[in-house]
Design a protein around this motif. Sequence first.
Motif, PDB file in Angstrom:
ATOM      1  N   GLN A  13       0.828  -1.201   0.000  1.00  0.00           N
ATOM      2  CA  GLN A  13       0.000   0.000   0.000  1.00  0.00           C
ATOM      3  C   GLN A  13       0.870   1.262   0.000  1.00  0.00           C
ATOM      4  N   THR A  14       1.990   1.218   0.731  1.00  0.00           N
ATOM      5  CA  THR A  14       2.919   2.348   0.753  1.00  0.00           C
ATOM      6  C   THR A  14       3.514   2.577  -0.629  1.00  0.00           C
TER       7      THR A  14
ATOM      8  N   VAL B 115       1.052   4.190  -2.984  1.00  0.00           N
ATOM      9  CA  VAL B 115       0.951   5.636  -2.780  1.00  0.00           C
ATOM     10  C   VAL B 115       2.097   6.354  -3.487  1.00  0.00           C
TER      11      VAL B 115
ATOM     12  N   VAL C 277      -6.044   9.408  -1.208  1.00  0.00           N
ATOM     13  CA  VAL C 277      -5.220   8.957  -0.086  1.00  0.00           C
ATOM     14  C   VAL C 277      -5.532   9.781   1.160  1.00  0.00           C
ATOM     15  N   GLN C 278      -5.764   9.090   2.284  1.00  0.00           N
ATOM     16  CA  GLN C 278      -6.031   9.795   3.534  1.00  0.00           C
ATOM     17  C   GLN C 278      -4.813  10.629   3.920  1.00  0.00           C
TER      18      GLN C 278
ATOM     19  N   ASP D  76      -3.426  11.448   6.768  1.00  0.00           N
ATOM     20  CA  ASP D  76      -2.454  10.932   7.732  1.00  0.00           C
ATOM     21  C   ASP D  76      -1.559   9.868   7.116  1.00  0.00           C
ATOM     22  N   VAL D  77      -2.127   9.086   6.157  1.00  0.00           N
ATOM     23  CA  VAL D  77      -1.329   8.068   5.461  1.00  0.00           C
ATOM     24  C   VAL D  77      -0.284   8.745   4.584  1.00  0.00           C
TER      25      VAL D  77
ATOM     26  N   ASP E  49       2.510  10.200   6.606  1.00  0.00           N
ATOM     27  CA  ASP E  49       3.457   9.172   7.071  1.00  0.00           C
ATOM     28  C   ASP E  49       4.439   8.805   5.960  1.00  0.00           C
TER      29      ASP E  49
END
Length: 341
Positions: free
Chosen positions: A135-136, A139, A174-175, A177-178, A181
């Motif tokens: 998932q990272t 993004v 994309v949220q 906070d995600v 990070d």
Amino acid sequence: MSQLRVREDYRGLTGPEKAAILMLALGEEHASRLFVFMDEEEIKELSQTMANLGTISANLVERLCVEFAEQLSSTGSLVGSYESTERLLLKVMDRDKVDSIMEEIRGPAGRTMWEKLANVNEMVLANYLKNEYPQTVAVVLSKIKPDHAARVLGLLPESFAMEVVMRMLRMEAVQKDVLDDVERTLRTEFMSNLARTNRRDAHEMMADIFNNLDRQTENKFLAALEERNRESAERIKALMFTFEDLGRLDPTAIQTLLRSVEKDKLAVALKGASESLRDLFFSNMSERAGKIMREEMSAMGPVRLKDVDESQMHMVQIAKDLAAKGEIIISEGKGEDELVY
């Protein structure tokens, strides 16, 4: 016990020491208002300097305050930066609005974190990302340019890369906070800056990335995707703009494209083109130019498929750039003059 030394030497003061003295001279109430405009590193440095100042004479403090007041009133003495401006704006408005304003201020010269990632070698980036969560990686690849994302995707382990592709297709906006990070981690790894969120349709984004894969890797991913999600695979293929799609261009557009492509790239691209597309390009050249091009293609002998793919992708990108600038129209092939790029 020896008497405490009182500092009197103005010329011996460093920049941080001058700032520390001024903060102490302003008093607790005023100094606390200034601290909110500083980042953590600045506060740490200034605090440490303040703690180690020792005793400063009244004459030195007065001289420093006078000099500061004189500089403040003279043209060009204040130094502003994107960072200090951004911190100030964040005190009075939300992050999304600040990002929008800062993006306009920076303009084309602005270097966001994602733009800086474009300069990171794809092998270095792939080696780093293969140890992250899919998932990272999804993004990150959704935020960088499609050609760069394609090269990184092609270097990731096959099963891991497919997991990334599936997450990119399912990814909504994309949220925050995600994204924060991910940005924080990348900033640490690559010493980059924050960037604003760029939302795109997932299938359109994947089509752009697949367009930049070499033919073999593209076919491999599409075949694997068809097995797992045929609907997404068909949608991506419909959105992809390939070299063969240049056959949809009208004669004027083809002639514009021919003027924009380097002759050596054109020769290699046409070497691997279908006969119908090759004939279409030759029919839009002068008889002399067509003869020279055919002779050049014949003289070069066998050409590596990799070189053909690169030259054809180069021509596709130029066609897209021309369409984006309104110099040519790429139709849907249904008798409509809709732009597909």
